[in-house]
Design an enzyme around this catalytic site. Structure first.
Site, PDB file in Angstrom:
ATOM      1  N   ASP A   1      62.107  11.883  69.593  1.00  0.00           N
ATOM      2  CA  ASP A   1      62.343  10.507  70.063  1.00  0.00           C
ATOM      3  C   ASP A   1      63.658  10.424  70.830  1.00  0.00           C
ATOM      4  OD1 ASP A   1      61.632   7.407  69.500  1.00  0.00           O
ATOM      5  OD2 ASP A   1      63.798   7.693  69.403  1.00  0.00           O
TER       6      ASP A   1
ATOM      7  N   TYR B   1      70.231   7.182  76.026  1.00  0.00           N
ATOM      8  CA  TYR B   1      70.922   8.208  75.225  1.00  0.00           C
ATOM      9  C   TYR B   1      71.599   9.252  76.122  1.00  0.00           C
ATOM     10  CZ  TYR B   1      67.959   6.447  71.354  1.00  0.00           C
ATOM     11  OH  TYR B   1      67.300   5.667  70.434  1.00  0.00           O
TER      12      TYR B   1
ATOM     13  N   LYS C   1      62.208   5.729  76.259  1.00  0.00           N
ATOM     14  CA  LYS C   1      62.257   4.256  76.270  1.00  0.00           C
ATOM     15  C   LYS C   1      62.904   3.752  77.554  1.00  0.00           C
ATOM     16  CE  LYS C   1      63.315   4.813  71.382  1.00  0.00           C
ATOM     17  NZ  LYS C   1      64.334   5.825  71.164  1.00  0.00           N
TER      18      LYS C   1
ATOM     19  N   HIS D   1      62.818  -0.722  75.160  1.00  0.00           N
ATOM     20  CA  HIS D   1      63.871  -0.423  74.179  1.00  0.00           C
ATOM     21  C   HIS D   1      64.356  -1.669  73.427  1.00  0.00           C
ATOM     22  CE1 HIS D   1      67.101   2.859  73.403  1.00  0.00           C
ATOM     23  NE2 HIS D   1      66.960   2.098  72.347  1.00  0.00           N
TER      24      HIS D   1
HETATM   25  P1  NDP Z   1      69.679   8.038  60.951  1.00  0.00           P
HETATM   26  O1  NDP Z   1      69.443   6.980  59.954  1.00  0.00           O
HETATM   27  O2  NDP Z   1      68.594   8.999  61.286  1.00  0.00           O
HETATM   28  O3  NDP Z   1      70.989   8.806  60.464  1.00  0.00           O
HETATM   29  C1  NDP Z   1      71.556   9.862  61.180  1.00  0.00           C
HETATM   30  C2  NDP Z   1      72.836  10.266  60.454  1.00  0.00           C
HETATM   31  O4  NDP Z   1      72.531  10.813  59.166  1.00  0.00           O
HETATM   32  C3  NDP Z   1      73.613  11.330  61.212  1.00  0.00           C
HETATM   33  O5  NDP Z   1      74.977  11.062  61.015  1.00  0.00           O
HETATM   34  C4  NDP Z   1      73.220  12.628  60.507  1.00  0.00           C
HETATM   35  O6  NDP Z   1      74.284  13.568  60.609  1.00  0.00           O
HETATM   36  C5  NDP Z   1      73.035  12.148  59.086  1.00  0.00           C
HETATM   37  N1  NDP Z   1      72.041  12.936  58.329  1.00  0.00           N
HETATM   38  C6  NDP Z   1      70.795  13.266  58.712  1.00  0.00           C
HETATM   39  N2  NDP Z   1      70.161  13.960  57.756  1.00  0.00           N
HETATM   40  C7  NDP Z   1      71.037  14.087  56.727  1.00  0.00           C
HETATM   41  C8  NDP Z   1      70.980  14.720  55.463  1.00  0.00           C
HETATM   42  N3  NDP Z   1      69.880  15.351  55.045  1.00  0.00           N
HETATM   43  N4  NDP Z   1      72.074  14.668  54.659  1.00  0.00           N
HETATM   44  C9  NDP Z   1      73.193  14.002  55.063  1.00  0.00           C
HETATM   45  N5  NDP Z   1      73.310  13.385  56.255  1.00  0.00           N
HETATM   46  C10 NDP Z   1      72.237  13.423  57.089  1.00  0.00           C
HETATM   47  O7  NDP Z   1      70.227   7.289  62.272  1.00  0.00           O
HETATM   48  P2  NDP Z   1      69.790   7.192  63.795  1.00  0.00           P
HETATM   49  O8  NDP Z   1      70.454   5.989  64.340  1.00  0.00           O
HETATM   50  O9  NDP Z   1      70.037   8.466  64.494  1.00  0.00           O
HETATM   51  O10 NDP Z   1      68.221   6.872  63.773  1.00  0.00           O
HETATM   52  C11 NDP Z   1      67.207   7.840  63.944  1.00  0.00           C
HETATM   53  C12 NDP Z   1      66.627   7.791  65.336  1.00  0.00           C
HETATM   54  O11 NDP Z   1      66.052   6.520  65.623  1.00  0.00           O
HETATM   55  C13 NDP Z   1      67.666   7.951  66.455  1.00  0.00           C
HETATM   56  O12 NDP Z   1      68.170   9.263  66.560  1.00  0.00           O
HETATM   57  C14 NDP Z   1      66.889   7.457  67.633  1.00  0.00           C
HETATM   58  O13 NDP Z   1      65.989   8.436  68.111  1.00  0.00           O
HETATM   59  C15 NDP Z   1      66.149   6.265  67.020  1.00  0.00           C
HETATM   60  N6  NDP Z   1      66.862   4.988  67.245  1.00  0.00           N
HETATM   61  C16 NDP Z   1      66.229   4.010  67.967  1.00  0.00           C
HETATM   62  C17 NDP Z   1      66.849   2.809  68.221  1.00  0.00           C
HETATM   63  C18 NDP Z   1      66.119   1.770  69.004  1.00  0.00           C
HETATM   64  O14 NDP Z   1      66.743   0.757  69.370  1.00  0.00           O
HETATM   65  N7  NDP Z   1      64.860   1.934  69.296  1.00  0.00           N
HETATM   66  C19 NDP Z   1      68.211   2.516  67.749  1.00  0.00           C
HETATM   67  C20 NDP Z   1      68.797   3.590  66.964  1.00  0.00           C
HETATM   68  C21 NDP Z   1      68.122   4.756  66.720  1.00  0.00           C
HETATM   69  P3  NDP Z   1      74.126  15.041  61.299  1.00  0.00           P
HETATM   70  O15 NDP Z   1      73.441  14.862  62.620  1.00  0.00           O
HETATM   71  O16 NDP Z   1      75.528  15.523  61.406  1.00  0.00           O
HETATM   72  O17 NDP Z   1      73.301  15.852  60.324  1.00  0.00           O
END
Ligand code: NDP
Length: 281
Positions: free
Chosen positions: A48, A53, A82, A115
């Site tokens: 995604d 981004y 998006k 988006h």
């Molecule tokens: P998430 O809720 O997926 O959290 C991501 C965070 O959690 C990062 O800091 C990551 O760190 C950490 N993390 C992931 N796995 C673990 C684990 N097993 N243990 C500890 N920490 C962990 O947040 P996102 O905002 O990234 O949401 C997911 C996706 O949704 C986005 O990447 C994007 O593709 C989408 N999105 C869509 C939006 C929209 O408006 N449509 C808005 C926001 C997001 P690290 O990478 O260092 O492991």
């Protein structure tokens, strides 16, 4: 309910979409290629991204590398992008789509999403998505961050119903009314920020459940998504965490544990409220 990382959910147009994927928000373009390659190598099939981004080129590069290292084909993958809010006229939306394809190095997307709804500017953009879909350039079209009011309005003029509404969804924001509306209209809910962007990593209630199963807090949350039938796209740049996040198919939360997590809802957001925020302004 899916039983494996690569299991799919059937969308309302018949397309199969993996029930779990990888999000790549807030990852630099340069780091994204390696991240996406790793994810596909460990078994993820759905990625995604979004124009805003700034890492579609990195995603494309990662796909290329992974196809070479795994022998998979493009059609084994499910790629989402998006259109950002500055592309909400008909022509701008078509141009934005072509730009995303070019950056990704692909000749079609599996799913293309609006988006943010903005202030009712999405009608023209939706018409563009419908035309791209009719022309076979996209396999499915949907929206993000649409409230019930936005969806109700969209459904008054849409020729094609959105397959997905991708919204912020986690134990502190459970979107109860929106989920019921989406279920009623066969619009699949997809969770962004499923881990609340790290905001639940110290949560005592989930920690207790995690300890019982020898799992981590993120694994319990993602399992809760799976059992709720919500598509989820946790983001991690680390290969070990990608594997950990996908390792949620060997335990089942009891009804009581599901109820405990369901009771954590506080309508608490980490992202903007779609009713109050207009990114186009
Ligand atoms: P998430 O809720 O997926 O959290 C991501 C965070 O959690 C990062 O800091 C990551 O760190 C950490 N993390 C992931 N796995 C673990 C684990 N097993 N243990 C500890 N920490 C962990 O947040 P996102 O905002 O990234 O949401 C997911 C996706 O949704 C986005 O990447 C994007 O593709 C989408 N999105 C869509 C939006 C929209 O408006 N449509 C808005 C926001 C997001 P690290 O990478 O260092 O492991």
């Amino acid at each position: 309910m899916i039983n494996h990382l690569q299991d799919t959910i059937t969308l309302n147009n018949g397309l199969q979409m993996p029930g779990m994927g990888l999000g790549v928000f807030q990852v630099e373009n340069e780091a994204t290629a390696e991240m996406v390659k790793n994810a596909i190598e460990v078994g993820y099939r759905s990625i995604d991204t979004a124009a805003i981004y700034g890492n579609e080129a990195g995603v494309g590069q990662g796909i290329k590398l992974a196809l070479a290292s795994t022998g998979l084909k493009r059609e084994d993958l499910f790629i989402t992008s998006k259109v950002w809010n500055d592309g909400l006229s008909y022509d701008e939306t078509i141009a934005a789509y072509e730009d995303s394809l070019q950056k990704l190095g692909l000749d079609y997307l599996d799913l293309y999403l609006i988006h943010w709804p903005g202030k009712d500017k999405y009608a023209e953009s939706w018409r563009a998505l419908e035309d791209l879909y009719d022309q076979g350039k996209i396999k499915a079209i949907g929206v993000c961050n649409f409230t019930v009011a936005h969806l109700e309005k969209l459904l008054t003029f849409a020729r094609i119903k959105p397959v997905i509404n991708q919204v912020e969804f986690h134990p502190r924001l459970q979107q109860v009314e929106l989920r019921a509306f989406c279920d009623k209209h066969q619009i699949q809910l997809e969770a962004w920020a499923p881990l609340m962007q790290g905001g639940l990593l110290e949560d005592e209630t989930i920690a207790q459940i995690a300890t019982k199963y020898g799992k981590s807090i993120p694994q319990v949350i993602l399992r809760w998504d799976v059992q709720n039938g919500v598509i989820t796209i946790p983001k991690s740049v680390r290969r070990e965490r990608m594997m950990q996040n996908a390792n949620v198919f060997d335990f089942t939360l009891t009804d009581q544990e599901m109820a405990i997590i369901n009771s954590m809802n506080l309508e608490q957001r980490v992202g903007p409220n779609p009713d109050e925020f207009d990114f186009a302004l």
